[in-house]
Write a protein that holds these residues in place. Structure first.
Motif, PDB file in Angstrom:
ATOM      1  N   ASN A  63      40.891  62.644   7.630  1.00  0.00           N
ATOM      2  CA  ASN A  63      39.903  63.543   8.243  1.00  0.00           C
ATOM      3  C   ASN A  63      39.780  63.360   9.756  1.00  0.00           C
ATOM      4  OD1 ASN A  63      38.290  61.263   8.632  1.00  0.00           O
ATOM      5  ND2 ASN A  63      36.948  61.695   6.910  1.00  0.00           N
ATOM      6  N   GLY A  64      40.583  62.447  10.320  1.00  0.00           N
ATOM      7  CA  GLY A  64      40.596  62.252  11.762  1.00  0.00           C
ATOM      8  C   GLY A  64      39.584  61.243  12.272  1.00  0.00           C
ATOM      9  N   LEU A  65      38.800  60.681  11.386  1.00  0.00           N
ATOM     10  CA  LEU A  65      37.766  59.739  11.817  1.00  0.00           C
ATOM     11  C   LEU A  65      38.366  58.467  12.397  1.00  0.00           C
ATOM     12  CD1 LEU A  65      34.716  59.334  11.948  1.00  0.00           C
ATOM     13  CD2 LEU A  65      34.783  58.432   9.631  1.00  0.00           C
ATOM     14  N   SER A  66      39.428  57.957  11.798  1.00  0.00           N
ATOM     15  CA  SER A  66      40.031  56.724  12.322  1.00  0.00           C
ATOM     16  C   SER A  66      40.679  56.964  13.675  1.00  0.00           C
ATOM     17  CB  SER A  66      41.032  56.140  11.331  1.00  0.00           C
ATOM     18  OG  SER A  66      42.081  57.038  11.094  1.00  0.00           O
ATOM     19  N   GLY A  67      41.248  58.120  13.893  1.00  0.00           N
ATOM     20  CA  GLY A  67      41.870  58.445  15.172  1.00  0.00           C
ATOM     21  C   GLY A  67      40.871  58.653  16.298  1.00  0.00           C
ATOM     22  N   SER A  68      39.635  58.937  15.933  1.00  0.00           N
ATOM     23  CA  SER A  68      38.602  59.173  16.937  1.00  0.00           C
ATOM     24  C   SER A  68      38.068  57.891  17.546  1.00  0.00           C
ATOM     25  CB  SER A  68      37.437  59.946  16.310  1.00  0.00           C
ATOM     26  OG  SER A  68      36.724  59.098  15.414  1.00  0.00           O
ATOM     27  N   GLY A  69      38.330  56.764  16.899  1.00  0.00           N
ATOM     28  CA  GLY A  69      37.807  55.487  17.375  1.00  0.00           C
ATOM     29  C   GLY A  69      36.378  55.226  16.946  1.00  0.00           C
ATOM     30  N   ALA A  70      35.853  56.053  16.055  1.00  0.00           N
ATOM     31  CA  ALA A  70      34.471  55.895  15.598  1.00  0.00           C
ATOM     32  C   ALA A  70      34.317  54.787  14.573  1.00  0.00           C
ATOM     33  CB  ALA A  70      33.960  57.211  15.009  1.00  0.00           C
ATOM     34  N   ILE A  71      35.425  54.372  13.963  1.00  0.00           N
ATOM     35  CA  ILE A  71      35.387  53.325  12.950  1.00  0.00           C
ATOM     36  C   ILE A  71      36.046  52.068  13.522  1.00  0.00           C
ATOM     37  CG2 ILE A  71      36.170  52.649  10.649  1.00  0.00           C
ATOM     38  CD1 ILE A  71      34.071  54.879  10.679  1.00  0.00           C
ATOM     39  N   VAL A  72      35.317  50.966  13.473  1.00  0.00           N
ATOM     40  CA  VAL A  72      35.835  49.680  13.934  1.00  0.00           C
ATOM     41  C   VAL A  72      35.853  48.752  12.726  1.00  0.00           C
ATOM     42  CG1 VAL A  72      35.458  47.728  15.483  1.00  0.00           C
ATOM     43  CG2 VAL A  72      34.838  50.043  16.217  1.00  0.00           C
ATOM     44  N   ARG A  73      37.020  48.238  12.411  1.00  0.00           N
ATOM     45  CA  ARG A  73      37.139  47.328  11.271  1.00  0.00           C
ATOM     46  C   ARG A  73      37.278  45.901  11.794  1.00  0.00           C
ATOM     47  NH1 ARG A  73      38.083  50.463   6.635  1.00  0.00           N
ATOM     48  NH2 ARG A  73      38.752  52.561   7.119  1.00  0.00           N
ATOM     49  N   ASN A  74      36.447  45.031  11.233  1.00  0.00           N
ATOM     50  CA  ASN A  74      36.480  43.611  11.576  1.00  0.00           C
ATOM     51  C   ASN A  74      36.558  42.855  10.258  1.00  0.00           C
ATOM     52  OD1 ASN A  74      36.318  41.157  12.806  1.00  0.00           O
ATOM     53  ND2 ASN A  74      34.131  41.280  13.241  1.00  0.00           N
ATOM     54  N   GLY A  75      37.783  42.562   9.834  1.00  0.00           N
ATOM     55  CA  GLY A  75      37.964  41.986   8.503  1.00  0.00           C
ATOM     56  C   GLY A  75      37.614  43.044   7.469  1.00  0.00           C
ATOM     57  N   ARG A  76      36.743  42.706   6.552  1.00  0.00           N
ATOM     58  CA  ARG A  76      36.307  43.683   5.545  1.00  0.00           C
ATOM     59  C   ARG A  76      35.133  44.523   6.024  1.00  0.00           C
ATOM     60  NH1 ARG A  76      35.165  41.378  -0.051  1.00  0.00           N
ATOM     61  NH2 ARG A  76      35.219  43.594  -0.489  1.00  0.00           N
ATOM     62  N   ARG A  77      34.501  44.086   7.097  1.00  0.00           N
ATOM     63  CA  ARG A  77      33.323  44.804   7.605  1.00  0.00           C
ATOM     64  C   ARG A  77      33.758  46.055   8.360  1.00  0.00           C
ATOM     65  NH1 ARG A  77      27.800  43.484   8.466  1.00  0.00           N
ATOM     66  NH2 ARG A  77      28.356  41.656   7.260  1.00  0.00           N
ATOM     67  N   VAL A  78      33.049  47.139   8.105  1.00  0.00           N
ATOM     68  CA  VAL A  78      33.298  48.402   8.789  1.00  0.00           C
ATOM     69  C   VAL A  78      32.084  48.703   9.657  1.00  0.00           C
ATOM     70  CG1 VAL A  78      33.662  50.881   8.507  1.00  0.00           C
ATOM     71  CG2 VAL A  78      34.734  49.282   6.923  1.00  0.00           C
ATOM     72  N   LEU A  79      32.336  48.937  10.930  1.00  0.00           N
ATOM     73  CA  LEU A  79      31.268  49.275  11.868  1.00  0.00           C
ATOM     74  C   LEU A  79      31.504  50.677  12.402  1.00  0.00           C
ATOM     75  CD1 LEU A  79      31.224  45.903  13.814  1.00  0.00           C
ATOM     76  CD2 LEU A  79      29.647  46.621  12.029  1.00  0.00           C
ATOM     77  N   ILE A  80      30.421  51.355  12.693  1.00  0.00           N
ATOM     78  CA  ILE A  80      30.492  52.727  13.199  1.00  0.00           C
ATOM     79  C   ILE A  80      30.045  52.728  14.654  1.00  0.00           C
ATOM     80  CG2 ILE A  80      29.621  55.078  12.947  1.00  0.00           C
ATOM     81  CD1 ILE A  80      29.062  54.383   9.990  1.00  0.00           C
ATOM     82  N   ASP A  81      30.899  53.252  15.521  1.00  0.00           N
ATOM     83  CA  ASP A  81      30.548  53.468  16.921  1.00  0.00           C
ATOM     84  C   ASP A  81      29.789  54.790  16.943  1.00  0.00           C
ATOM     85  OD1 ASP A  81      30.584  54.476  19.578  1.00  0.00           O
ATOM     86  OD2 ASP A  81      32.281  53.201  20.060  1.00  0.00           O
ATOM     87  N   GLU A  82      28.486  54.703  17.145  1.00  0.00           N
ATOM     88  CA  GLU A  82      27.625  55.889  16.995  1.00  0.00           C
ATOM     89  C   GLU A  82      28.011  57.026  17.926  1.00  0.00           C
ATOM     90  OE1 GLU A  82      23.454  55.222  16.729  1.00  0.00           O
ATOM     91  OE2 GLU A  82      23.700  53.491  15.419  1.00  0.00           O
ATOM     92  N   GLU A  83      28.254  56.727  19.182  1.00  0.00           N
ATOM     93  CA  GLU A  83      28.585  57.786  20.140  1.00  0.00           C
ATOM     94  C   GLU A  83      29.869  58.503  19.742  1.00  0.00           C
ATOM     95  OE1 GLU A  83      29.695  58.307  24.844  1.00  0.00           O
ATOM     96  OE2 GLU A  83      28.598  56.525  24.202  1.00  0.00           O
ATOM     97  N   ARG A  84      30.907  57.751  19.395  1.00  0.00           N
ATOM     98  CA  ARG A  84      32.181  58.363  19.007  1.00  0.00           C
ATOM     99  C   ARG A  84      32.066  59.110  17.681  1.00  0.00           C
ATOM    100  NH1 ARG A  84      37.165  54.512  20.853  1.00  0.00           N
ATOM    101  NH2 ARG A  84      36.509  54.292  23.007  1.00  0.00           N
ATOM    102  N   PHE A  85      31.217  58.623  16.779  1.00  0.00           N
ATOM    103  CA  PHE A  85      31.024  59.317  15.508  1.00  0.00           C
ATOM    104  C   PHE A  85      30.468  60.717  15.755  1.00  0.00           C
ATOM    105  CE2 PHE A  85      28.438  60.671  11.925  1.00  0.00           C
ATOM    106  CZ  PHE A  85      29.312  60.532  10.869  1.00  0.00           C
ATOM    107  N   PHE A  86      29.458  60.805  16.613  1.00  0.00           N
ATOM    108  CA  PHE A  86      28.851  62.108  16.869  1.00  0.00           C
ATOM    109  C   PHE A  86      29.772  63.026  17.664  1.00  0.00           C
ATOM    110  CE2 PHE A  86      24.916  59.744  15.851  1.00  0.00           C
ATOM    111  CZ  PHE A  86      24.545  60.516  14.763  1.00  0.00           C
TER     112      PHE A  86
END
Length: 66
Positions: free
Chosen positions: A34-57
């Motif tokens: 869906n293009g979300l990973s290419g947008s940089g909105a998802i940051v993976r740190n090991g198993r933890r998934v973090l959302i970059d709020e600005e890039r998500f929107f």
């Protein structure tokens, strides 16, 4: 350099109730298609998934314009 606001799925959902955890997890699961990973909105740190709020929107607005 500005430090981005990174949130866990649960934190993001609590801060933005229009996005329930299940819906966010669905989008994250399909992030490669869906293009979300290419947008940089998802940051993976090991198993933890973090959302970059600005890039998500930004991703959400661009996706809505399609």
């Amino acid at each position: 350099m500005e430090i981005p606001t990174l949130s866990t799925v649960k934190q993001f959902s609590q801060r933005h109730p229009a996005f329930p955890e299940g819906g966010l997890r669905h989008r994250i699961f399909h992030a490669d298609t869906n293009g979300l990973s290419g947008s940089g909105a998802i940051v993976r740190n090991g198993r933890r998934v973090l959302i970059d709020e600005e890039r998500f929107f930004v991703w959400l607005r661009e996706r809505g314009a399609q």
